[in-house]
Design a protein around this motif. Structure first.
Motif, PDB file in Angstrom:
ATOM      1  N   THR A 265       0.871  -1.169   0.000  1.00 43.92           N
ATOM      2  CA  THR A 265       0.000   0.000   0.000  1.00 43.92           C
ATOM      3  C   THR A 265       0.908   1.219   0.000  1.00 43.92           C
ATOM      4  OG1 THR A 265      -0.089   0.070   2.410  1.00 43.92           O
ATOM      5  CG2 THR A 265      -1.845  -1.149   1.289  1.00 43.92           C
ATOM      6  N   GLY A 266       0.350   2.360  -0.318  1.00 38.78           N
ATOM      7  CA  GLY A 266       1.128   3.589  -0.250  1.00 38.78           C
ATOM      8  C   GLY A 266       1.573   4.075  -1.609  1.00 38.78           C
TER       9      GLY A 266
ATOM     10  N   TRP B 185      11.713  13.812  -3.761  1.00 34.22           N
ATOM     11  CA  TRP B 185      10.436  13.882  -4.462  1.00 34.22           C
ATOM     12  C   TRP B 185       9.446  14.606  -3.572  1.00 34.22           C
ATOM     13  CZ3 TRP B 185       5.746  10.947  -3.581  1.00 34.22           C
ATOM     14  CH2 TRP B 185       5.767  10.219  -2.394  1.00 34.22           C
ATOM     15  N   THR B 186       8.423  15.131  -4.166  1.00 32.78           N
ATOM     16  CA  THR B 186       7.374  15.788  -3.405  1.00 32.78           C
ATOM     17  C   THR B 186       6.083  15.046  -3.668  1.00 32.78           C
ATOM     18  OG1 THR B 186       6.950  17.323  -5.228  1.00 32.78           O
ATOM     19  CG2 THR B 186       8.475  18.056  -3.520  1.00 32.78           C
ATOM     20  N   GLY B 187       5.352  14.810  -2.629  1.00 29.38           N
ATOM     21  CA  GLY B 187       4.088  14.126  -2.780  1.00 29.38           C
ATOM     22  C   GLY B 187       3.853  13.160  -1.651  1.00 29.38           C
ATOM     23  N   GLY B 188       2.742  12.497  -1.740  1.00 27.48           N
ATOM     24  CA  GLY B 188       2.396  11.541  -0.706  1.00 27.48           C
ATOM     25  C   GLY B 188       2.154  12.252   0.607  1.00 27.48           C
ATOM     26  N   ASP B 189       2.257  11.540   1.650  1.00 25.99           N
ATOM     27  CA  ASP B 189       1.979  12.072   2.976  1.00 25.99           C
ATOM     28  C   ASP B 189       3.225  12.063   3.854  1.00 25.99           C
ATOM     29  OD1 ASP B 189       2.273   9.389   3.204  1.00 25.99           O
ATOM     30  OD2 ASP B 189       0.221   8.995   3.845  1.00 25.99           O
ATOM     31  N   GLY B 190       4.379  12.023   3.233  1.00 28.35           N
ATOM     32  CA  GLY B 190       5.627  12.024   3.992  1.00 28.35           C
ATOM     33  C   GLY B 190       6.100  10.648   4.419  1.00 28.35           C
ATOM     34  N   ARG B 191       5.294   9.631   4.168  1.00 22.94           N
ATOM     35  CA  ARG B 191       5.712   8.265   4.520  1.00 22.94           C
ATOM     36  C   ARG B 191       6.728   7.758   3.512  1.00 22.94           C
ATOM     37  NH1 ARG B 191       0.740   4.546   4.760  1.00 22.94           N
ATOM     38  NH2 ARG B 191       0.177   5.815   2.978  1.00 22.94           N
ATOM     39  N   PRO B 192       7.593   6.832   3.925  1.00 21.38           N
ATOM     40  CA  PRO B 192       8.538   6.246   2.968  1.00 21.38           C
ATOM     41  C   PRO B 192       7.807   5.536   1.825  1.00 21.38           C
ATOM     42  CG  PRO B 192       9.155   5.708   5.224  1.00 21.38           C
ATOM     43  CD  PRO B 192       7.785   6.341   5.281  1.00 21.38           C
ATOM     44  N   LEU B 193       8.475   5.451   0.709  1.00 21.88           N
ATOM     45  CA  LEU B 193       7.908   4.821  -0.486  1.00 21.88           C
ATOM     46  C   LEU B 193       7.839   3.304  -0.341  1.00 21.88           C
ATOM     47  CD1 LEU B 193       9.997   6.868  -3.037  1.00 21.88           C
ATOM     48  CD2 LEU B 193       7.499   6.933  -2.866  1.00 21.88           C
TER      49      LEU B 193
ATOM     50  N   LEU C  37      14.689   6.988   0.831  1.00 25.25           N
ATOM     51  CA  LEU C  37      13.260   7.200   0.628  1.00 25.25           C
ATOM     52  C   LEU C  37      12.383   5.954   0.714  1.00 25.25           C
ATOM     53  CD1 LEU C  37      13.642   9.692  -2.347  1.00 25.25           C
ATOM     54  CD2 LEU C  37      13.110  10.255   0.040  1.00 25.25           C
ATOM     55  N   LEU C  38      12.961   4.773   0.542  1.00 27.61           N
ATOM     56  CA  LEU C  38      12.158   3.549   0.603  1.00 27.61           C
ATOM     57  C   LEU C  38      11.918   3.125   2.051  1.00 27.61           C
ATOM     58  CD1 LEU C  38      13.779   1.415  -2.224  1.00 27.61           C
ATOM     59  CD2 LEU C  38      11.429   2.266  -2.191  1.00 27.61           C
ATOM     60  N   LYS C  39      10.746   2.550   2.293  1.00 22.83           N
ATOM     61  CA  LYS C  39      10.496   1.992   3.619  1.00 22.83           C
ATOM     62  C   LYS C  39      11.416   0.794   3.829  1.00 22.83           C
ATOM     63  CE  LYS C  39       6.545  -0.861   2.325  1.00 22.83           C
ATOM     64  NZ  LYS C  39       5.150  -1.171   2.613  1.00 22.83           N
ATOM     65  N   GLU C  40      11.460   0.306   5.038  1.00 20.91           N
ATOM     66  CA  GLU C  40      12.420  -0.738   5.392  1.00 20.91           C
ATOM     67  C   GLU C  40      12.351  -1.958   4.476  1.00 20.91           C
ATOM     68  OE1 GLU C  40      13.305  -3.617   9.165  1.00 20.91           O
ATOM     69  OE2 GLU C  40      12.838  -1.515   9.585  1.00 20.91           O
ATOM     70  N   ASP C  41      11.156  -2.382   4.108  1.00 16.32           N
ATOM     71  CA  ASP C  41      11.023  -3.541   3.225  1.00 16.32           C
ATOM     72  C   ASP C  41      10.630  -3.133   1.806  1.00 16.32           C
ATOM     73  OD1 ASP C  41       8.470  -2.735   3.915  1.00 16.32           O
ATOM     74  OD2 ASP C  41       7.675  -4.767   4.084  1.00 16.32           O
ATOM     75  N   GLY C  42      10.877  -1.871   1.446  1.00 10.78           N
ATOM     76  CA  GLY C  42      10.564  -1.385   0.106  1.00 10.78           C
ATOM     77  C   GLY C  42      11.512  -1.969  -0.927  1.00 10.78           C
TER      78      GLY C  42
END
Length: 175
Positions: free
Chosen positions: A42-43, A108-116, A143-148
């Protein structure tokens, strides 16, 4: 050396959409490589070097549970991506943004500040300076989340040889 669609290929359609011939050959194989992972996420997903905008549009269509963020460095590509977005009317496909991977501190700009959840980079690394690859990997680490996941695609070689005749032909056209 970088390919600019519309300048180095056929001009855009009346609505501004560019057409990359490689899209028609590779979008299904690329999707088959990334879809298992993306189906569980998700995200936000960021595509670096979206070019014509065809890949990001098709992948957003196939995964409406993800928010897709296209990017490129060229104005002509950003216009084409925006035209594909308008044509598709997909709610999960966001406006394109300029990202220059020559900048080691790109963001990058966008999303809600959460990692990709993921990043895609299709047909960029083999036609760009080495610093672009280095900066892409550094940015993925930031920028990637831990398991991104970072997915890259291109006509790369294994043991000095292309993996498919179409990749050798594509590489030759770029040179």
């Amino acid at each position: 050396f970088v390919v600019e669609y519309g300048r180095d290929t056929d001009p855009p359609a009346a609505d501004g959409r560019l057409d990359g011939p490689t899209f028609h050959r590779n979008h299904d194989p690329i999707w088959s490589a990334v879809s298992d992972f993306l189906s569980t996420q998700t995200g936000n997903v960021l595509e670096i070097g979206s070019g014509t905008g065809q890949h990001v549009t098709e992948f957003a269509r196939r995964s409406k549970h993800l928010n897709w963020w296209p990017s490129d460095i060229y104005d002509s590509h950003l216009k084409s991506i925006a035209a594909w977005r308008e044509h598709s009317r997909l709610e999960n496909l966001n406006a394109p943004q300029r990202i220059d991977l020559l900048d080691p501190d790109w963001t990058w700009t966008g999303g809600d500040g959460r990692p990709l959840a993921a990043m895609l980079c299709i047909n960029v690394l083999h036609i760009s300076p080495w610093s672009v690859s280095r900066n892409l990997l550094s940015g993925a680490g930031r920028l990637l989340k831990e398991d991104g996941r970072l997915f890259v695609y291109g006509p790369f070689k294994r043991n000095g040889s292309h993996t498919a005749p179409s990749n050798a032909q594509f590489d030759a056209t770029l040179r």
